[in-house]
Design a protein around this motif. Sequence first.
Motif, PDB file in Angstrom:
ATOM      1  N   VAL A 195      22.120 -40.563 -21.819  1.00  0.00           N
ATOM      2  CA  VAL A 195      23.324 -40.129 -22.506  1.00  0.00           C
ATOM      3  C   VAL A 195      24.321 -39.347 -21.961  1.00  0.00           C
ATOM      4  O   VAL A 195      25.296 -39.162 -21.994  1.00  0.00           O
ATOM      5  N   ARG A 196      23.708 -38.964 -20.674  1.00  0.00           N
ATOM      6  CA  ARG A 196      24.591 -37.680 -19.973  1.00  0.00           C
ATOM      7  C   ARG A 196      23.845 -37.823 -18.766  1.00  0.00           C
ATOM      8  O   ARG A 196      22.590 -38.218 -18.460  1.00  0.00           O
ATOM      9  N   MET A 197      24.669 -37.525 -17.547  1.00  0.00           N
ATOM     10  CA  MET A 197      24.165 -37.424 -16.165  1.00  0.00           C
ATOM     11  C   MET A 197      24.832 -36.618 -15.451  1.00  0.00           C
ATOM     12  O   MET A 197      25.966 -36.174 -15.830  1.00  0.00           O
ATOM     13  N   ARG A 198      24.309 -35.825 -14.655  1.00  0.00           N
ATOM     14  CA  ARG A 198      25.111 -35.049 -13.577  1.00  0.00           C
ATOM     15  C   ARG A 198      24.668 -35.164 -12.191  1.00  0.00           C
ATOM     16  O   ARG A 198      23.415 -36.021 -11.982  1.00  0.00           O
ATOM     17  N   ALA A 199      25.297 -35.017 -11.299  1.00  0.00           N
ATOM     18  CA  ALA A 199      25.010 -35.577  -9.723  1.00  0.00           C
ATOM     19  C   ALA A 199      25.503 -34.183  -8.858  1.00  0.00           C
ATOM     20  O   ALA A 199      26.482 -33.448  -9.122  1.00  0.00           O
ATOM     21  N   GLU A 200      24.484 -34.042  -7.776  1.00  0.00           N
ATOM     22  CA  GLU A 200      25.020 -33.116  -6.740  1.00  0.00           C
ATOM     23  C   GLU A 200      25.003 -33.806  -5.540  1.00  0.00           C
ATOM     24  O   GLU A 200      23.989 -34.423  -5.071  1.00  0.00           O
ATOM     25  N   TYR A 201      26.018 -33.952  -4.988  1.00  0.00           N
ATOM     26  CA  TYR A 201      26.354 -34.625  -3.639  1.00  0.00           C
ATOM     27  C   TYR A 201      25.950 -33.597  -2.504  1.00  0.00           C
ATOM     28  O   TYR A 201      26.613 -32.815  -2.192  1.00  0.00           O
ATOM     29  N   CYS A 261      14.275 -36.757 -18.933  1.00  0.00           N
ATOM     30  CA  CYS A 261      14.981 -36.832 -17.982  1.00  0.00           C
ATOM     31  C   CYS A 261      14.496 -37.425 -16.827  1.00  0.00           C
ATOM     32  O   CYS A 261      13.327 -37.249 -16.289  1.00  0.00           O
ATOM     33  N   ARG A 262      15.194 -38.145 -16.068  1.00  0.00           N
ATOM     34  CA  ARG A 262      14.786 -38.842 -14.649  1.00  0.00           C
ATOM     35  C   ARG A 262      15.796 -38.198 -13.753  1.00  0.00           C
ATOM     36  O   ARG A 262      17.119 -38.410 -13.845  1.00  0.00           O
ATOM     37  N   THR A 263      15.510 -38.044 -12.556  1.00  0.00           N
ATOM     38  CA  THR A 263      15.928 -37.534 -11.396  1.00  0.00           C
ATOM     39  C   THR A 263      15.809 -38.791 -10.353  1.00  0.00           C
ATOM     40  O   THR A 263      14.800 -39.178  -9.875  1.00  0.00           O
ATOM     41  N   VAL A 264      17.147 -39.181  -9.858  1.00  0.00           N
ATOM     42  CA  VAL A 264      17.121 -40.170  -8.705  1.00  0.00           C
ATOM     43  C   VAL A 264      17.554 -39.660  -7.611  1.00  0.00           C
ATOM     44  O   VAL A 264      18.665 -38.769  -7.579  1.00  0.00           O
ATOM     45  N   ARG A 265      16.972 -39.549  -6.757  1.00  0.00           N
ATOM     46  CA  ARG A 265      17.292 -39.180  -5.261  1.00  0.00           C
ATOM     47  C   ARG A 265      17.449 -40.054  -4.198  1.00  0.00           C
ATOM     48  O   ARG A 265      16.474 -41.131  -4.375  1.00  0.00           O
ATOM     49  N   PHE A 266      18.431 -40.091  -3.682  1.00  0.00           N
ATOM     50  CA  PHE A 266      18.694 -40.975  -2.362  1.00  0.00           C
ATOM     51  C   PHE A 266      18.718 -39.858  -1.148  1.00  0.00           C
ATOM     52  O   PHE A 266      19.481 -39.289  -0.849  1.00  0.00           O
ATOM     53  N   GLY A 267      17.347 -40.315  -0.490  1.00  0.00           N
ATOM     54  CA  GLY A 267      17.186 -39.446   0.642  1.00  0.00           C
ATOM     55  C   GLY A 267      17.522 -40.222   2.153  1.00  0.00           C
ATOM     56  O   GLY A 267      17.904 -41.646   1.882  1.00  0.00           O
ATOM     57  N   GLY A 268      17.708 -39.710   3.183  1.00  0.00           N
ATOM     58  CA  GLY A 268      18.025 -40.368   4.273  1.00  0.00           C
ATOM     59  C   GLY A 268      16.689 -40.193   5.383  1.00  0.00           C
ATOM     60  O   GLY A 268      15.666 -39.832   4.892  1.00  0.00           O
ATOM     61  N   THR A 269      16.864 -40.967   6.468  1.00  0.00           N
ATOM     62  CA  THR A 269      15.663 -41.016   7.452  1.00  0.00           C
ATOM     63  C   THR A 269      15.032 -39.514   7.817  1.00  0.00           C
ATOM     64  O   THR A 269      14.275 -39.685   8.293  1.00  0.00           O
ATOM     65  N   ASP A 270      16.245 -38.692   7.655  1.00  0.00           N
ATOM     66  CA  ASP A 270      15.845 -37.260   7.928  1.00  0.00           C
ATOM     67  C   ASP A 270      14.920 -36.731   6.948  1.00  0.00           C
ATOM     68  O   ASP A 270      14.664 -35.233   7.111  1.00  0.00           O
ATOM     69  N   LYS A 271      14.652 -37.329   5.754  1.00  0.00           N
ATOM     70  CA  LYS A 271      14.290 -37.043   4.446  1.00  0.00           C
ATOM     71  C   LYS A 271      14.989 -35.858   3.836  1.00  0.00           C
ATOM     72  O   LYS A 271      14.822 -35.498   2.658  1.00  0.00           O
ATOM     73  N   PRO A 277      18.241 -35.389   1.189  1.00  0.00           N
ATOM     74  CA  PRO A 277      18.977 -36.027   0.415  1.00  0.00           C
ATOM     75  C   PRO A 277      20.536 -36.167   0.734  1.00  0.00           C
ATOM     76  O   PRO A 277      21.259 -35.156   1.269  1.00  0.00           O
ATOM     77  N   TYR A 278      21.009 -37.152   0.388  1.00  0.00           N
ATOM     78  CA  TYR A 278      22.396 -37.407   0.138  1.00  0.00           C
ATOM     79  C   TYR A 278      22.887 -37.056  -0.987  1.00  0.00           C
ATOM     80  O   TYR A 278      23.812 -36.518  -1.238  1.00  0.00           O
ATOM     81  N   VAL A 279      22.217 -37.497  -1.964  1.00  0.00           N
ATOM     82  CA  VAL A 279      22.697 -37.124  -3.560  1.00  0.00           C
ATOM     83  C   VAL A 279      21.429 -37.119  -4.459  1.00  0.00           C
ATOM     84  O   VAL A 279      20.477 -37.864  -4.239  1.00  0.00           O
TER      85      VAL A 279
END
Length: 104
Positions: A56-62, A82-92, A94-96
């Motif tokens: 019902v609510r979300m927040r993001a840190e880019y 709560c679920r946290t979604v993390r998009f990391g890069g090859t350098d480990k 996070p992007y967001v």
Amino acid sequence: MDRKIADAQSAGVQHMVQQKEAFRIPHYFIDTNQHVNNAKYILLAEEILPTDFHPVRMRAEYKKPAVYGDVLYPSVWQQPHCRTVRFGGTDKKPYVIMEFYEHV
């Protein structure tokens, strides 16, 4: 609630429930600033959240902009309501990091 979202991978207060397959950023995710449009991250996160989870609510840190051709490594972490979604890069790093809450 803290203003910054803790990186689930390093915080240790959540546990990973799902590691998704890495994927390369396609050209159609790129906006006029030559990086991934923030709305695309949200759409991607919604695709990997459990189907029985209804936020019902979300927040993001880019953290850093992803550009065409970058590889993202998505993961989902869990806390009560709560679920946290993390998009990391090859350098480990996070992007967001996004938090999705079931209850206000």
